[in-house]
Design a protein around this motif. Structure first.
Motif, PDB file in Angstrom:
ATOM      1  N   THR A  30       0.818  -1.207   0.000  1.00  0.00           N
ATOM      2  CA  THR A  30       0.000   0.000   0.000  1.00  0.00           C
ATOM      3  C   THR A  30       0.856   1.263   0.000  1.00  0.00           C
ATOM      4  OG1 THR A  30      -1.662  -1.215   1.253  1.00  0.00           O
ATOM      5  CG2 THR A  30      -1.896   1.168   1.185  1.00  0.00           C
ATOM      6  N   VAL A  31       1.923   1.276   0.789  1.00  0.00           N
ATOM      7  CA  VAL A  31       2.787   2.456   0.839  1.00  0.00           C
ATOM      8  C   VAL A  31       3.496   2.656  -0.502  1.00  0.00           C
ATOM      9  CG1 VAL A  31       4.862   3.425   1.917  1.00  0.00           C
ATOM     10  CG2 VAL A  31       3.076   2.420   3.330  1.00  0.00           C
ATOM     11  N   SER A  32       3.988   1.578  -1.099  1.00  0.00           N
ATOM     12  CA  SER A  32       4.670   1.723  -2.387  1.00  0.00           C
ATOM     13  C   SER A  32       3.693   2.178  -3.475  1.00  0.00           C
ATOM     14  CB  SER A  32       5.358   0.420  -2.782  1.00  0.00           C
ATOM     15  OG  SER A  32       4.421  -0.620  -2.911  1.00  0.00           O
ATOM     16  N   GLY A  33       2.473   1.692  -3.450  1.00  0.00           N
ATOM     17  CA  GLY A  33       1.469   2.158  -4.405  1.00  0.00           C
ATOM     18  C   GLY A  33       1.147   3.627  -4.233  1.00  0.00           C
ATOM     19  N   THR A  34       1.075   4.085  -2.977  1.00  0.00           N
ATOM     20  CA  THR A  34       0.818   5.499  -2.708  1.00  0.00           C
ATOM     21  C   THR A  34       1.970   6.365  -3.202  1.00  0.00           C
ATOM     22  OG1 THR A  34      -0.453   4.849  -0.760  1.00  0.00           O
ATOM     23  CG2 THR A  34       0.230   7.141  -0.886  1.00  0.00           C
ATOM     24  N   LEU A  73       3.963   5.652  -5.660  1.00  0.00           N
ATOM     25  CA  LEU A  73       3.868   5.684  -7.118  1.00  0.00           C
ATOM     26  C   LEU A  73       2.804   6.676  -7.593  1.00  0.00           C
ATOM     27  CD1 LEU A  73       4.301   1.919  -8.045  1.00  0.00           C
ATOM     28  CD2 LEU A  73       5.892   3.801  -8.450  1.00  0.00           C
ATOM     29  N   TRP A  74       1.687   6.767  -6.887  1.00  0.00           N
ATOM     30  CA  TRP A  74       0.663   7.747  -7.264  1.00  0.00           C
ATOM     31  C   TRP A  74       1.169   9.165  -7.054  1.00  0.00           C
ATOM     32  CZ3 TRP A  74      -3.030   7.250 -10.458  1.00  0.00           C
ATOM     33  CH2 TRP A  74      -3.719   6.049 -10.591  1.00  0.00           C
ATOM     34  N   ILE A  75       1.969   9.396  -6.021  1.00  0.00           N
ATOM     35  CA  ILE A  75       2.533  10.727  -5.789  1.00  0.00           C
ATOM     36  C   ILE A  75       3.483  11.097  -6.922  1.00  0.00           C
ATOM     37  CG2 ILE A  75       4.066  12.046  -4.263  1.00  0.00           C
ATOM     38  CD1 ILE A  75       2.759  10.491  -1.918  1.00  0.00           C
ATOM     39  N   VAL A  76       4.335  10.149  -7.326  1.00  0.00           N
ATOM     40  CA  VAL A  76       5.252  10.388  -8.445  1.00  0.00           C
ATOM     41  C   VAL A  76       4.452  10.644  -9.724  1.00  0.00           C
ATOM     42  CG1 VAL A  76       7.014   9.307  -9.897  1.00  0.00           C
ATOM     43  CG2 VAL A  76       7.147   9.103  -7.413  1.00  0.00           C
ATOM     44  N   ALA A  77       3.403   9.857  -9.936  1.00  0.00           N
ATOM     45  CA  ALA A  77       2.574  10.049 -11.126  1.00  0.00           C
ATOM     46  C   ALA A  77       1.907  11.416 -11.123  1.00  0.00           C
ATOM     47  CB  ALA A  77       1.517   8.944 -11.208  1.00  0.00           C
ATOM     48  N   THR A  78       1.509  11.914  -9.951  1.00  0.00           N
ATOM     49  CA  THR A  78       0.891  13.237  -9.864  1.00  0.00           C
ATOM     50  C   THR A  78       1.870  14.321 -10.294  1.00  0.00           C
ATOM     51  OG1 THR A  78      -0.476  12.462  -8.031  1.00  0.00           O
ATOM     52  CG2 THR A  78      -0.306  14.836  -8.318  1.00  0.00           C
ATOM     53  N   ARG A  80       0.441  18.671 -22.674  1.00  0.00           N
ATOM     54  CA  ARG A  80       0.568  17.374 -23.346  1.00  0.00           C
ATOM     55  C   ARG A  80      -0.490  16.348 -22.939  1.00  0.00           C
ATOM     56  NH1 ARG A  80       5.732  16.777 -26.313  1.00  0.00           N
ATOM     57  NH2 ARG A  80       6.551  18.880 -26.101  1.00  0.00           N
ATOM     58  N   VAL A  81      -1.147  16.555 -21.815  1.00  0.00           N
ATOM     59  CA  VAL A  81      -2.149  15.586 -21.340  1.00  0.00           C
ATOM     60  C   VAL A  81      -3.439  16.324 -21.007  1.00  0.00           C
ATOM     61  CG1 VAL A  81      -0.458  13.956 -20.422  1.00  0.00           C
ATOM     62  CG2 VAL A  81      -1.348  15.735 -18.952  1.00  0.00           C
ATOM     63  N   PRO A  82      -4.562  15.619 -21.007  1.00  0.00           N
ATOM     64  CA  PRO A  82      -5.837  16.251 -20.612  1.00  0.00           C
ATOM     65  C   PRO A  82      -5.825  16.638 -19.133  1.00  0.00           C
ATOM     66  CG  PRO A  82      -6.235  14.187 -21.771  1.00  0.00           C
ATOM     67  CD  PRO A  82      -4.767  14.267 -21.526  1.00  0.00           C
ATOM     68  N   GLU A  83      -6.692  17.581 -18.793  1.00  0.00           N
ATOM     69  CA  GLU A  83      -6.758  18.093 -17.423  1.00  0.00           C
ATOM     70  C   GLU A  83      -7.179  17.045 -16.400  1.00  0.00           C
ATOM     71  OE1 GLU A  83      -9.143  21.564 -16.185  1.00  0.00           O
ATOM     72  OE2 GLU A  83      -8.085  22.553 -17.816  1.00  0.00           O
ATOM     73  N   ASN A  84      -8.069  16.157 -16.788  1.00  0.00           N
ATOM     74  CA  ASN A  84      -8.618  15.218 -15.801  1.00  0.00           C
ATOM     75  C   ASN A  84      -7.622  14.139 -15.387  1.00  0.00           C
ATOM     76  OD1 ASN A  84      -8.672  13.852 -18.221  1.00  0.00           O
ATOM     77  ND2 ASN A  84     -10.721  13.005 -17.925  1.00  0.00           N
ATOM     78  N   TRP A  85      -6.486  14.021 -16.026  1.00  0.00           N
ATOM     79  CA  TRP A  85      -5.499  13.023 -15.616  1.00  0.00           C
ATOM     80  C   TRP A  85      -4.917  13.358 -14.244  1.00  0.00           C
ATOM     81  CZ3 TRP A  85      -1.917  10.889 -20.000  1.00  0.00           C
ATOM     82  CH2 TRP A  85      -2.719  10.282 -20.976  1.00  0.00           C
ATOM     83  N   VAL A  86      -4.769  14.630 -13.948  1.00  0.00           N
ATOM     84  CA  VAL A  86      -4.275  15.023 -12.628  1.00  0.00           C
ATOM     85  C   VAL A  86      -5.304  14.654 -11.566  1.00  0.00           C
ATOM     86  CG1 VAL A  86      -3.572  16.980 -11.195  1.00  0.00           C
ATOM     87  CG2 VAL A  86      -2.833  16.849 -13.555  1.00  0.00           C
ATOM     88  N   ASP A  87      -6.584  14.797 -11.889  1.00  0.00           N
ATOM     89  CA  ASP A  87      -7.637  14.416 -10.939  1.00  0.00           C
ATOM     90  C   ASP A  87      -7.565  12.933 -10.610  1.00  0.00           C
ATOM     91  OD1 ASP A  87      -8.472  17.037 -11.126  1.00  0.00           O
ATOM     92  OD2 ASP A  87     -10.061  16.601 -12.583  1.00  0.00           O
ATOM     93  N   CYS A 106      -4.889  11.104 -10.635  1.00  0.00           N
ATOM     94  CA  CYS A 106      -3.731  10.909  -9.749  1.00  0.00           C
ATOM     95  C   CYS A 106      -4.047  11.337  -8.316  1.00  0.00           C
ATOM     96  CB  CYS A 106      -2.531  11.682 -10.282  1.00  0.00           C
ATOM     97  SG  CYS A 106      -1.870  11.036 -11.816  1.00  0.00           S
ATOM     98  N   PHE A 107      -4.802  12.429  -8.155  1.00  0.00           N
ATOM     99  CA  PHE A 107      -5.177  12.858  -6.802  1.00  0.00           C
ATOM    100  C   PHE A 107      -6.082  11.828  -6.128  1.00  0.00           C
ATOM    101  CE2 PHE A 107      -4.007  17.312  -7.994  1.00  0.00           C
ATOM    102  CZ  PHE A 107      -3.095  17.499  -6.963  1.00  0.00           C
ATOM    103  N   VAL A 108      -6.976  11.236  -6.873  1.00  0.00           N
ATOM    104  CA  VAL A 108      -7.847  10.194  -6.302  1.00  0.00           C
ATOM    105  C   VAL A 108      -7.014   8.978  -5.917  1.00  0.00           C
ATOM    106  CG1 VAL A 108      -9.716   8.600  -6.823  1.00  0.00           C
ATOM    107  CG2 VAL A 108      -9.921  10.986  -7.468  1.00  0.00           C
ATOM    108  N   GLY A 109      -6.037   8.606  -6.736  1.00  0.00           N
ATOM    109  CA  GLY A 109      -5.145   7.495  -6.393  1.00  0.00           C
ATOM    110  C   GLY A 109      -4.361   7.764  -5.125  1.00  0.00           C
TER     111      GLY A 109
END
Length: 105
Positions: A24-28, A30-35, A46-53, A55-58
């Motif tokens: 769970t910690v490693s997944g979290t 990874l979501w922070i890095v992805a954000t 380069r990416v749509p706006e909702n992709w950041v959303d 990442c925040f949900v992740g």
């Protein structure tokens, strides 16, 4: 024609041996890095706006998951007290203090 047992009950597989906290910690993380990465890509257009959303949900799911995995006190075996007895009025009277003892459970 052979008799096919399509709905025959099979034995359950053995449980997976996984460290849930590490997973769970490693997944979290990874979501922070992805954000961060998606945030930079969004600023570049380069990416749509909702992709950041997403990442925040992740990240939020990961934080909730980490909070749910905090260590818990195991249950006591049957026949034993599940927690120590509370400090009653007998102990309060013996101490001679003006305030009740602090007991946290």
């Amino acid at each position: 024609m052979p008799d096919l047992h399509l709905f025959q009950r099979r034995a359950d597989p053995p449980p997976a041996k996984v460290n849930a906290v590490t997973l769970t910690v490693s997944g979290t993380v990874l979501w922070i890095v992805a954000t961060v990465v998606v945030g930079v890509l969004e600023m570049l257009g380069r990416v749509p706006e909702n992709w950041v959303d997403v990442c925040f949900v992740g990240r939020g799911d990961g934080v909730v998951g980490c909070a749910g995995l905090r260590p818990r006190v195991p249950e006591a075996p049957p026949g034993r007290l599940s927690r120590p007895p509370r400090a009653g009025l007998q102990n309060f009277a013996r101490t001679g203090t003006k305030r009740a003892p602090e007991v946290f459970y």
